[in-house]
Design an enzyme around this catalytic site. Structure first.
Site, PDB file in Angstrom:
ATOM      1  N   ASP A 290       0.844  -1.191   0.000  1.00 15.32           N
ATOM      2  CA  ASP A 290       0.000   0.000   0.000  1.00 15.32           C
ATOM      3  C   ASP A 290       0.880   1.243   0.000  1.00 15.32           C
ATOM      4  OD1 ASP A 290      -0.205   1.075   3.219  1.00 15.32           O
ATOM      5  OD2 ASP A 290       0.369  -1.023   2.916  1.00 15.32           O
ATOM      6  N   SER A 291       0.481   2.245  -0.786  1.00 20.73           N
ATOM      7  CA  SER A 291       1.192   3.523  -0.888  1.00 20.73           C
ATOM      8  C   SER A 291       2.651   3.285  -1.317  1.00 20.73           C
ATOM      9  CB  SER A 291       1.099   4.272   0.439  1.00 20.73           C
ATOM     10  OG  SER A 291       1.558   5.594   0.297  1.00 20.73           O
ATOM     11  N   ALA A 292       3.621   3.712  -0.500  1.00 19.66           N
ATOM     12  CA  ALA A 292       5.023   3.464  -0.847  1.00 19.66           C
ATOM     13  C   ALA A 292       5.316   1.971  -0.918  1.00 19.66           C
ATOM     14  CB  ALA A 292       5.941   4.137   0.174  1.00 19.66           C
ATOM     15  N   HIS A 439      -6.291   8.774   0.009  1.00 16.40           N
ATOM     16  CA  HIS A 439      -5.101   7.966  -0.238  1.00 16.40           C
ATOM     17  C   HIS A 439      -4.952   6.893   0.834  1.00 16.40           C
ATOM     18  CE1 HIS A 439      -1.096   6.836  -1.443  1.00 16.40           C
ATOM     19  NE2 HIS A 439      -0.647   7.082  -0.234  1.00 16.40           N
TER      20      HIS A 439
END
Length: 606
Positions: A290-292, A439
């Protein structure tokens, strides 16, 4: 307005032609003038003032402002949600303004397994040096060449400061000029379900049972794979609400102490350990992030595609990307309209991404963010028709209210372009867009309704992925790749387990998360915000009690908490970071509704 010129270059009426140099100039020009906020003594005072102003002045003001639905970023949002997003974004802005880079877990400290309720710590040995090939090898060589010259390019320093020894602190420590970097032991956690007793070990995995390799989010600046972090809600929920019941979440090295490609080296070590040491067939592995962490999952998959055959590591069965950070070069934010995209509806502040990118890439050439698909797979400045050739089936999630939605959609489009030219793909890719999701919305308890929809849809896709027959492989080849001695016995166990697993996948369905509740009450929300704000202050080393900070105790129970000196779970990307996710011990966690009776209403029934 941005458009494509006749010579196939991206052009904005106000900003001009988009080039790598132009983007870097814009990032530097907009860098936060952080002095004196970054000074340790002033920073502590500023954070105290920041928390008080936010809670006592801004929160009431925002509450009045958002009462009319027309003033809300999303008309479907409740007042509670509007306030949580606004407060989260305000906290996120502190990271660059105060140059806060100490929010990750201290990986030198091992957690006591008996103190963990849902996970089991594991230490993964470093991968052999023979795996250093291609992009990781080139980036590591550049990292060593540039030691002593690691300059974060998009973090502001005044001219006279740059010439001063130690101006960049630990980001460019002169004492590290002779340090040797490479593969190191990696910390991780197995998630196999809640423990019955504190001394329980991870549940036993049978050959053929799927494994999910997970990388947490946090912008390469913060977060941890430990169960006390907000992003741990993802592996916890997947164990309960998907067909994969063995999840390995990795504590990869973070950018403040370990710039690129060191996080990627940790990901390679984890995959190598699963395949070569734990004897997991790559066809039973799903890579997720997830995300980075989604960015890292993409980079690891690209390495396996490019170099896996040469080092004996085959591609995984599939890939799950949750709000992945896919454009570290910010090409999708070129122009006045693009840079304002979802600015008021997301938890991410303008300054967070450039600050994180400056630390992550400080050992690499500035242009790498616009030339390497390992760093920016969705960059508009990278033109490669085969960039995602032979990637495994992919499940991609993003929120319609998040700032990265444009580059994630471009990532999806690029993957699909390659799919049309690909001979074989086990099952179709799947794109899930949550219209009002921020996000990385799946980590937020106050967006549990949206998260539950994703988990239900993902369960169907994963079952189809894992149950779909793949081209048969020679058992001897598979056994040799896993370095198994008993080839005949291994083949028999593997075939039996695969048959049982496939039958289970096709005949069963994971429990549904719902029902869930978005609003947990205004008082609870303020308690969460107060507790989070105070923990930011405590993380700076301020030895103050809540009452001494405020003058008199506020009527919020969170101020009576005994704050740890080094909160391992802290991350700037959430608006609720209490280890129990804002719920009492007697309540059912929002990511685990197994405690519901069979006759209780589920989201599907509503």
């Amino acid at each position: 307005m941005a458009r494509i010129s006749a010579d196939r270059h991206y052009y904005d009426d106000a900003w001009g032609r988009m080039t790598s140099e132009a983007i870097q100039a814009v990032l530097l020009a907009n860098a936060v003038r952080s002095y004196p906020y970054r000074h340790p003594a002033f920073r502590r005072l500023y954070l105290i003032f920041f928390v008080l102003i936010s809670l006592l002045v801004l929160l009431p003001t925002w509450s009045i402002w958002y009462i009319p639905i027309s003033n809300r970023p999303r008309k479907q949002w409740t007042l509670n949600r509007c306030l949580r997003v606004r407060f989260s974004r305000r906290l996120c802005g502190l990271v660059a303004r105060c140059e806060i880079d100490y929010l990750g877990r201290d990986l030198s400290i091992d957690l006591d397994p008996a103190s963990l309720k849902a996970s089991h710590p594991v230490t993964i040995p470093p991968a052999p040096a023979t795996l250093l090939r291609g992009h990781p090898a080139e980036a590591l060589e550049q990292l060593h060449r540039s030691r002593g010259q690691w300059i974060p390019r998009y973090i502001h320093r005044y001219g006279r400061e740059i010439k001063t020894e130690g101006a960049w602190g630990r980001w460019n420590n002169a004492q590290e000029r002779e340090a040797v970097y490479g593969f190191e032991a990696v910390k991780g956690f197995w998630y196999t379900g809640e423990k019955a007793i504190p001394t329980d070990g991870p549940k036993i995995r049978q050959p053929g049972d799927p494994v999910l390799l997970h990388f947490h989010g946090g912008g390469y600046l913060c977060g941890t794979a430990a169960e006390t972090d907000a992003t741990s809600s993802i592996p916890k929920a997947l164990v309960q609400h998907s067909p994969i019941h063995h999840i390995l979440s990795i504590d990869y090295r973070l950018a403040p102490t370990s710039p690129w490609p060191l996080p990627l080296l940790d990901a390679i070590s984890a995959y190598h350990w699963l395949v070569k040491v734990d004897r997991v067939d790559p066809r039973d592995i799903v890579i997720a992030g997830d995300s980075a962490g989604g960015h890292l999952a993409l980079a690891l998959t690209r390495f396996l595609r490019d170099e896996g055959l040469a080092v004996g590591l085959r591609m995984p069965r599939g890939m799950v990307l949750l709000s992945p950070w896919a454009d570290l070069g910010f090409t999708n934010a070129w122009g006045e309209e693009a840079i304002k995209h979802n600015r008021d509806s997301d938890t991410i502040d303008d300054t967070f991404g450039p600050f994180a990118c400056a630390l992550l890439l400080r050992a690499q050439p500035a242009s790498i963010m616009h030339t390497s698909p390992y760093l920016s797979p969705a960059s508009l400045l990278i033109s490669d028709a085969d960039s995602f050739r032979d990637f495994p089936p992919t499940y991609l999630v993003y929120g319609g209210a998040e700032r990265l939605s444009t580059n994630i959609q471009l990532l999806w489009d690029d993957i699909q372009d390659c799919r049309h030219r690909q001979d074989f793909c086990a099952i179709p890719d799947r794109l899930f867009v949550s219209p009002d999701g921020v996000h990385d919305f799946m980590i937020f308890p106050w967006m549990a309704e949206e998260a539950s929809e994703v988990y239900e849809d993902l369960d169907v896709w994963l079952r189809k992925l894992l149950a779909t027959a793949l081209p048969e492989e020679d058992e001897e080849v598979v056994a040799e790749s896993l370095e198994v001695a008993d080839i005949e016995g291994f083949g028999g166990r593997r075939r039996l387990s695969r048959r049982m697993t496939k039958e289970s996948l096709t005949s069963q369905k994971s429990p549904i998360m719902g029902p869930v509740q978005d609003d947990m009450g205004m008082i609870r929300m303020v308690e969460d915000m107060s507790g989070e704000g105070l923990r930011w202050v405590v993380s700076c080393g301020v030895s103050l009690t809540a009452s001494s900070m405020i003058g008199s105790p506020l009527p919020f129970s969170c101020f009576e908490l005994d704050f740890p000196k080094s909160p391992e779970w802290l991350t700037p990307l959430t608006a609720e970071l209490r280890p129990e996710y804002g719920l009492d011990d007697a309540e059912i966690p929002w990511y685990d509704l197994d405690g519901l009776d069979d006759d209780e209403e589920t989201r599907k029934d509503r």
